[in-house]
Write an enzyme that holds these catalytic residues in place. Structure first.
Site, short mmCIF file in Angstrom:
data_model
loop_
_atom_site.label_atom_id
_atom_site.label_comp_id
_atom_site.label_asym_id
_atom_site.label_seq_id
_atom_site.Cartn_x
_atom_site.Cartn_y
_atom_site.Cartn_z
N SER A 52 2.87 -2.30 10.48
CA SER A 52 4.32 -2.33 10.67
C SER A 52 4.96 -3.68 10.33
O SER A 52 5.90 -4.11 10.98
CB SER A 52 4.68 -1.90 12.10
OG SER A 52 4.21 -0.58 12.33
N ASN A 94 0.87 -1.18 0.00
CA ASN A 94 0.00 0.00 0.00
C ASN A 94 0.90 1.23 0.00
O ASN A 94 1.46 1.60 1.03
CB ASN A 94 -0.90 -0.02 1.25
CG ASN A 94 -1.77 1.22 1.34
OD1 ASN A 94 -1.90 1.97 0.37
ND2 ASN A 94 -2.39 1.43 2.49
N TRP A 95 1.02 1.85 -1.18
CA TRP A 95 1.93 3.00 -1.28
C TRP A 95 1.35 4.25 -0.62
O TRP A 95 2.07 5.22 -0.42
CB TRP A 95 2.23 3.30 -2.76
CG TRP A 95 3.11 2.31 -3.45
CD1 TRP A 95 3.56 1.11 -2.96
CD2 TRP A 95 3.65 2.44 -4.76
NE1 TRP A 95 4.35 0.48 -3.89
CE2 TRP A 95 4.42 1.28 -5.02
CE3 TRP A 95 3.56 3.40 -5.77
CZ2 TRP A 95 5.08 1.08 -6.23
CZ3 TRP A 95 4.22 3.20 -6.96
CH2 TRP A 95 4.98 2.05 -7.19
N LYS A 96 0.06 4.22 -0.32
CA LYS A 96 -0.61 5.42 0.22
C LYS A 96 -0.31 6.61 -0.69
O LYS A 96 -0.18 6.44 -1.90
CB LYS A 96 -0.19 5.67 1.66
CG LYS A 96 -0.27 4.44 2.55
CD LYS A 96 -0.14 4.74 4.00
CE LYS A 96 -0.02 3.45 4.78
NZ LYS A 96 -0.21 3.62 6.21
N GLU A 134 -7.18 4.85 7.63
CA GLU A 134 -6.94 6.27 7.34
C GLU A 134 -8.15 6.88 6.65
O GLU A 134 -8.51 8.03 6.90
CB GLU A 134 -5.66 6.43 6.49
CG GLU A 134 -4.41 6.11 7.31
CD GLU A 134 -3.24 5.55 6.53
OE1 GLU A 134 -3.23 5.63 5.28
OE2 GLU A 134 -2.33 5.00 7.17
N HIS A 176 -9.69 1.33 4.54
CA HIS A 176 -8.44 1.52 5.30
C HIS A 176 -8.73 2.46 6.46
O HIS A 176 -9.52 3.40 6.33
CB HIS A 176 -7.36 2.09 4.38
CG HIS A 176 -6.00 2.04 4.99
ND1 HIS A 176 -5.59 2.94 5.94
CD2 HIS A 176 -4.98 1.17 4.81
CE1 HIS A 176 -4.36 2.62 6.31
NE2 HIS A 176 -3.97 1.55 5.65
N GLU A 224 -6.09 -4.93 10.33
CA GLU A 224 -5.04 -3.94 10.61
C GLU A 224 -5.34 -3.21 11.91
O GLU A 224 -6.13 -2.27 11.93
CB GLU A 224 -4.99 -2.91 9.48
CG GLU A 224 -4.72 -3.50 8.12
CD GLU A 224 -4.06 -2.48 7.20
OE1 GLU A 224 -2.95 -2.77 6.76
OE2 GLU A 224 -4.63 -1.41 6.98
N GLY A 274 2.48 -1.08 4.41
CA GLY A 274 2.60 0.32 4.07
C GLY A 274 4.06 0.71 3.91
O GLY A 274 4.69 0.46 2.88
N GLY A 275 4.63 1.30 4.98
CA GLY A 275 5.99 1.85 4.94
C GLY A 275 7.02 0.94 4.29
O GLY A 275 7.79 1.39 3.42
N GLY A 277 1.87 2.16 10.84
CA GLY A 277 2.82 3.26 10.70
C GLY A 277 3.45 3.67 12.02
O GLY A 277 4.09 4.72 12.12
C1 PEP Z 1 -1.07 0.08 5.85
O1 PEP Z 1 -0.91 1.11 5.25
O2 PEP Z 1 -2.06 -0.59 5.61
C2 PEP Z 1 -0.06 -0.32 6.85
C3 PEP Z 1 -0.22 -1.45 7.48
O3 PEP Z 1 1.00 0.53 7.05
P1 PEP Z 1 2.40 0.16 7.79
O4 PEP Z 1 2.87 -1.13 7.19
O5 PEP Z 1 3.29 1.32 7.45
O6 PEP Z 1 2.11 0.05 9.25
#
Ligand code: PEP
Length: 253
Positions: A215, A9-11, A99, A97, A169, A236-237, A175
């Protein structure tokens, strides 16, 4: 056998050029995928066509949108419809998501509408669910997640439910660098599968991929993905660094 999925997930990150390079670097060095393994890149809307053409010759690699709108078409300036996604060949779309739930006030009912439109157009929703820290600290995470599933997905008949990918999640782990332990992830994933089984039967529940997100990185992916009810991750990251994401792909069962 249900799919094991590493979804990036590049966001709202990367320029077009950075995105092109990141994809290229990952595709050049990723391991070859087993039949049950899938890699998905959820990229920003303006890069969907570029990413689709980058993965066109890859086996078991798909591109996803990060969102869609819950109405078919019309006067919704700035939104992107499911039909638009389908018209450029998109096969997956992340919905719900945390966010989007938090900053854009998406409700379980909005997500039920998005789910229906996506399935109508044969796009597979990657449905995100998960609890905030206060809910976990109060010990109410199971009730919370069950309600998210019930209100957004449980109107579906079984044959449509099997088209869904679920991503658990926990918001407190997204994050933040704070990962759920492998045992915490397994506990919730087994709970989710149990809720699906109670409504749709064990056979259907066993077909559904449940990804963990929060994470995930190269250092913890193997242990988390190794849990019996964890079928990969939504990342994500760590998906923005080619080497990290390639290691995460290598950790798939
Ligand atoms: C996400 O964006 O769905 C996520 C899990 O982010 P991260 O891996 O950065 O916690």
């Amino acid at each position: 056998m249900r799919k094991q999925i590493a979804a990036a997930n590049w966001k709202m990150n990367c320029t077009y050029q950075q995105g092109e390079k990141l994809l290229d670097d990952i595709l050049k060095s990723k391991p070859s995928l087993q039949p049950q393994q899938t890699v998905i890149f959820a990229v920003p809307f303006p890069y969907l066509i570029m990413a689709s053409s980058a993965v066109a010759n890859e086996n078991n690699v798909s591109v996803a949108a990060q969102n869609c709108y819950q109405k078919k078409s019309g006067a919704y300036t700035g939104e992107v419809s499911v039909e638009m996604l389908q018209s450029i060949g998109i096969r997956y779309c992340i919905i719900g998501h945390s966010e989007r739930r938090e900053y854009f006030h998406e409700t379980n009912a909005d997500l039920a509408a998005k789910t229906d439109l996506l399935l109508e157009m044969d796009i597979r929703p990657v449905f995100c669910c998960g609890e905030a820290l206060e809910i976990r600290e109060a010990g109410s995470q199971n009730t919370w997640v069950e309600q998210q599933l019930q209100e957004s997905l449980f109107h579906l008949p079984a044959e449509k439910l099997t088209r869904i990918v679920i991503a658990y999640e926990p918001i407190w782990a997204i994050g933040t660098g704070k990962t759920a332990s492998a045992a915490q992830a397994q506990e919730m994933h087994a709970f989710i599968r149990g809720v699906l089984a109670a409504k749709y039967g064990k056979e259907i529940a066993d077909e559904i991929s449940i990804l963990y997100g929060g994470s995930v990185k190269a250092a913890n992916a193997k242990e988390i993905f190794g849990q019996p009810d964890v079928d990969g991750g939504l990342v994500g990251g760590a998906s923005l660094q080619a080497e990290e994401f390639v290691s995460i792909i290598s950790a798939l069962k």
